[in-house]
Design a protein around this motif. Structure first.
Motif, PDB file in Angstrom:
ATOM      1  N   GLU A  73       0.831  -1.211   0.000  1.00  0.00           N
ATOM      2  CA  GLU A  73       0.000   0.000   0.000  1.00  0.00           C
ATOM      3  C   GLU A  73       0.863   1.257   0.000  1.00  0.00           C
ATOM      4  O   GLU A  73       0.579   2.231  -0.717  1.00  0.00           O
ATOM      5  CB  GLU A  73      -0.918  -0.032   1.214  1.00  0.00           C
ATOM      6  N   VAL A  74       1.931   1.267   0.801  1.00  0.00           N
ATOM      7  CA  VAL A  74       2.838   2.424   0.838  1.00  0.00           C
ATOM      8  C   VAL A  74       3.477   2.627  -0.532  1.00  0.00           C
ATOM      9  O   VAL A  74       3.545   3.763  -1.049  1.00  0.00           O
ATOM     10  CB  VAL A  74       3.916   2.215   1.917  1.00  0.00           C
ATOM     11  N   ILE A  75       3.948   1.533  -1.137  1.00  0.00           N
ATOM     12  CA  ILE A  75       4.592   1.627  -2.452  1.00  0.00           C
ATOM     13  C   ILE A  75       3.596   2.122  -3.507  1.00  0.00           C
ATOM     14  O   ILE A  75       3.908   3.009  -4.328  1.00  0.00           O
ATOM     15  CB  ILE A  75       5.171   0.254  -2.864  1.00  0.00           C
ATOM     16  N   ASN A  76       2.385   1.570  -3.489  1.00  0.00           N
ATOM     17  CA  ASN A  76       1.371   1.966  -4.486  1.00  0.00           C
ATOM     18  C   ASN A  76       1.032   3.447  -4.384  1.00  0.00           C
ATOM     19  O   ASN A  76       0.883   4.129  -5.407  1.00  0.00           O
ATOM     20  CB  ASN A  76       0.106   1.128  -4.312  1.00  0.00           C
ATOM     21  N   ARG A  77       0.901   3.949  -3.155  1.00  0.00           N
ATOM     22  CA  ARG A  77       0.565   5.384  -3.006  1.00  0.00           C
ATOM     23  C   ARG A  77       1.707   6.255  -3.494  1.00  0.00           C
ATOM     24  O   ARG A  77       1.475   7.308  -4.113  1.00  0.00           O
ATOM     25  CB  ARG A  77       0.251   5.683  -1.542  1.00  0.00           C
ATOM     26  N   ALA A  78       2.946   5.815  -3.210  1.00  0.00           N
ATOM     27  CA  ALA A  78       4.082   6.611  -3.680  1.00  0.00           C
ATOM     28  C   ALA A  78       4.165   6.599  -5.198  1.00  0.00           C
ATOM     29  O   ALA A  78       4.538   7.599  -5.825  1.00  0.00           O
ATOM     30  CB  ALA A  78       5.374   6.066  -3.064  1.00  0.00           C
ATOM     31  N   LYS A  97       9.551  -5.265   9.900  1.00  0.00           N
ATOM     32  CA  LYS A  97       9.536  -6.039   8.669  1.00  0.00           C
ATOM     33  C   LYS A  97       8.926  -5.249   7.511  1.00  0.00           C
ATOM     34  O   LYS A  97       9.290  -5.461   6.355  1.00  0.00           O
ATOM     35  CB  LYS A  97       8.776  -7.347   8.888  1.00  0.00           C
ATOM     36  N   THR A  98       7.987  -4.366   7.820  1.00  0.00           N
ATOM     37  CA  THR A  98       7.420  -3.569   6.716  1.00  0.00           C
ATOM     38  C   THR A  98       8.502  -2.709   6.069  1.00  0.00           C
ATOM     39  O   THR A  98       8.488  -2.500   4.856  1.00  0.00           O
ATOM     40  CB  THR A  98       6.283  -2.662   7.220  1.00  0.00           C
ATOM     41  N   VAL A  99       9.433  -2.228   6.869  1.00  0.00           N
ATOM     42  CA  VAL A  99      10.515  -1.401   6.330  1.00  0.00           C
ATOM     43  C   VAL A  99      11.412  -2.239   5.421  1.00  0.00           C
ATOM     44  O   VAL A  99      11.840  -1.785   4.351  1.00  0.00           O
ATOM     45  CB  VAL A  99      11.324  -0.753   7.469  1.00  0.00           C
ATOM     46  N   GLU A 100      11.694  -3.473   5.847  1.00  0.00           N
ATOM     47  CA  GLU A 100      12.503  -4.366   5.003  1.00  0.00           C
ATOM     48  C   GLU A 100      11.832  -4.548   3.644  1.00  0.00           C
ATOM     49  O   GLU A 100      12.480  -4.484   2.589  1.00  0.00           O
ATOM     50  CB  GLU A 100      12.660  -5.727   5.676  1.00  0.00           C
ATOM     51  N   LEU A 101      10.523  -4.793   3.651  1.00  0.00           N
ATOM     52  CA  LEU A 101       9.794  -5.014   2.406  1.00  0.00           C
ATOM     53  C   LEU A 101       9.751  -3.757   1.547  1.00  0.00           C
ATOM     54  O   LEU A 101       9.908  -3.821   0.319  1.00  0.00           O
ATOM     55  CB  LEU A 101       8.372  -5.490   2.725  1.00  0.00           C
ATOM     56  N   ILE A 102       9.524  -2.618   2.184  1.00  0.00           N
ATOM     57  CA  ILE A 102       9.456  -1.346   1.439  1.00  0.00           C
ATOM     58  C   ILE A 102      10.802  -1.042   0.792  1.00  0.00           C
ATOM     59  O   ILE A 102      10.860  -0.576  -0.357  1.00  0.00           O
ATOM     60  CB  ILE A 102       9.019  -0.197   2.371  1.00  0.00           C
ATOM     61  N   GLU A 108      12.855  -1.686  -6.711  1.00  0.00           N
ATOM     62  CA  GLU A 108      12.252  -2.276  -7.912  1.00  0.00           C
ATOM     63  C   GLU A 108      11.324  -1.290  -8.624  1.00  0.00           C
ATOM     64  O   GLU A 108      11.219  -1.298  -9.849  1.00  0.00           O
ATOM     65  CB  GLU A 108      11.474  -3.530  -7.526  1.00  0.00           C
ATOM     66  N   ALA A 109      10.660  -0.408  -7.828  1.00  0.00           N
ATOM     67  CA  ALA A 109       9.710   0.557  -8.405  1.00  0.00           C
ATOM     68  C   ALA A 109      10.390   1.860  -8.815  1.00  0.00           C
ATOM     69  O   ALA A 109       9.732   2.753  -9.369  1.00  0.00           O
ATOM     70  CB  ALA A 109       8.601   0.843  -7.396  1.00  0.00           C
ATOM     71  N   GLY A 110      11.673   1.993  -8.543  1.00  0.00           N
ATOM     72  CA  GLY A 110      12.391   3.208  -8.914  1.00  0.00           C
ATOM     73  C   GLY A 110      12.026   4.409  -8.056  1.00  0.00           C
ATOM     74  O   GLY A 110      12.113   5.560  -8.522  1.00  0.00           O
ATOM     75  N   LEU A 111      11.625   4.170  -6.797  1.00  0.00           N
ATOM     76  CA  LEU A 111      11.219   5.249  -5.910  1.00  0.00           C
ATOM     77  C   LEU A 111      12.412   5.758  -5.092  1.00  0.00           C
ATOM     78  O   LEU A 111      13.343   5.002  -4.788  1.00  0.00           O
ATOM     79  CB  LEU A 111      10.138   4.760  -4.943  1.00  0.00           C
TER      80      LEU A 111
END
Length: 486
Positions: A73-78, A97-102, A108-111
């Protein structure tokens, strides 16, 4: 398109850094992993707008799914063009763990991703418990305890102990490593006015009055075990005992005088194994080792061999007799291992043993001697093909014993003794066909008899009675009690 990750600290608002506060108060879009944090009330008081992912906690099947949904969800909003400030409890890089995933998905998303340093509950824990992390610390989520290495030597901090069920699961997992009575520290609300620290044995971990999302557990490190070992301490002690000015008794001993002690130590090792008593087995193995060192010292004093030669000889023998491990021989099963072992041993002893029954030590107990005699005879084909005739032989020898014992007069004593020996020899053969060591089996029964007899003796003392006051029926009843208790 950017993500900035900040930490809300361990709980107290004063632990939030100035940089983090500026980011929180100036965020276009502030997302909290959870609003269940003491600082959130102050954010509300100061008019800071935010959204949290608490609604996902009820929807997710497990924490892995939950953390993945939050990160996505964080990645999608960004990715839609928003500049996100994502806030987590404590520090972003401590048990998040959410930070590890983000971090992985942002690349990968170029953010653009920025992680701001923050204070975690660990800094408070170190101070409150007097723990210096320089000595080593392991931090683990309660859900990952099954992955804990069994040889962990550092202190252990367990996070996410958020419910009584989690505490119970953690307790059961930890008791496998540390035992029921191991003392741990349960910390809650660290850095807050309601801070609580309880030192409890592991078995009480899930019995505390309050366990919630601000609860963690600290497990002190176990005493370190040496990764290497040396025979030097016991060898040096024995040398001192045998030297002038040492122990008179030890100095007087010889190989012959020590024979009885090494046999006694072997049986005490067997008893510890039967009792499944690890501490006793450790002690008894040490006593057995001491006898070996004792004999080696006596031999060294007379120039025959040294303790190092004992070690080198058995090491070379084990390598030589396991060519399927240390050489290029291939085996298919354990039977072929034994076959190779026997062949190698036969070649080694070719000059010493000429008869099929050679090589059996003179001083072995009679049951062990009978077993080895039969085993050696079987290797040259002097044996039955199956167990059926063995049962018949036992019955035959029992009948002959009964007949000999029934003969009148004192002259039957030697014949009865001989027939009893035949019965025992036949029973040993039966044990061999069953794959049972008769010496070990009888030793087990001896220990069993001793335990049950001691039980009866203890009960009589408790009742204030003597052996003479009991009839056989009463003693049998107590025997049955002891048997049932096992």
């Amino acid at each position: 398109m950017s993500i900035t990750i900040v930490g809300l600290g361990p709980g107290n608002f004063s632990h939030i850094t100035l940089e983090t506060w500026e980011l929180l108060s100036g965020a276009d879009k502030l997302l909290l992993r959870t609003a269940k944090h003491p600082c959130v009330a102050i954010l509300k008081e100061r008019g800071i707008q935010f959204a949290s992912f608490d609604y996902l906690y009820e929807q997710a099947a497990d924490f892995d799914c939950l953390y993945q949904k939050i990160a996505s969800e964080v990645i999608n909003r960004a990715c839609t063009g928003e500049s996100i400030v994502y806030a987590v409890p404590g520090s972003p890089l401590v048990a998040e763990k959410t930070v590890e995933l983000i971090r992985t998905q942002a690349v990968e998303a170029g953010l653009s991703l920025t992680i701001v340093p923050a204070m975690s509950f660990l800094e408070v824990l170190y101070v409150r418990l007097g723990v210096d992390p320089i000595n080593g610390i392991t931090i683990i989520d309660a859900g990952d305890l099954p992955k804990l290495p069994p040889d962990l030597e550092t202190g252990l901090v367990i996070t996410q102990v958020y419910s009584r069920q989690v505490a119970s699961d953690a307790k059961l997992a930890l008791m496998e490593y540390y035992g029921d009575e191991y003392l741990v520290a349960v910390v809650r609300n660290l850095g807050l006015p309601e801070e609580q620290i309880a030192h409890v044995p592991l078995y009480e971990l899930d019995r505390l009055p309050v366990i919630d999302h601000l609860t963690s557990v600290y497990v002190p490190p176990r005493p370190a075990r040496s990764k290497t070992f040396s025979f030097d301490p016991v060898v040096d002690v024995m040398a001192r005992l045998r030297s002038p000015g040492g122990c008179i008794w030890d100095i007087e001993q010889t190989h012959l005088s020590l024979r009885r002690y090494i046999i006694e130590e072997v049986y005490e090792v067997l008893e510890a194994i039967e009792l499944a008593d690890g501490a006793k087995l450790c002690e008894e193995l040490g006593d057995l080792l001491l006898q070996i060192v004792f004999h080696a010292r006596i031999a060294e004093e007379s120039g025959v061999f040294t303790m190092q030669e004992v070690i080198d000889t058995v090491t070379e023998k084990m390598v030589r007799r396991h060519p399927h491990v240390f050489g290029d021989i291939t085996v298919r099963n354990a039977a072929e291992v034994i076959m190779n072992w026997d062949q190698i041993k036969k070649r080694e002893k070719a000059g010493e043993r000429t008869g099929a029954l050679d090589g059996i030590p003179i001083g072995l107990p009679s049951l062990m001697t009978a077993y080895k005699l039969q085993a050696k005879a079987a290797k040259v084909g002097f044996d039955w093909q199956d167990i059926g005739p063995v049962w018949d032989k036992v019955a035959e020898e029992l009948a002959e014993l009964k007949a000999a014992a029934a003969k009148p007069g004192a002259e039957n004593g030697r014949e009865t003794e001989s027939e009893l020996g035949d019965v025992l020899f036949a029973v040993v053969n039966l044990a061999r066909f069953m794959g049972i060591d008769p010496e070990t089996a009888l030793n087990t029964t001896n220990n069993k008899f001793k335990r049950r007899f001691n039980y009866i003796e203890t009960k009589l003392k408790e009742q204030g009675r003597t052996w003479g006051e009991m009839d056989l029926a009463g003693l049998d009843a107590l025997w049955d009690e002891a048997k049932a208790g096992e």
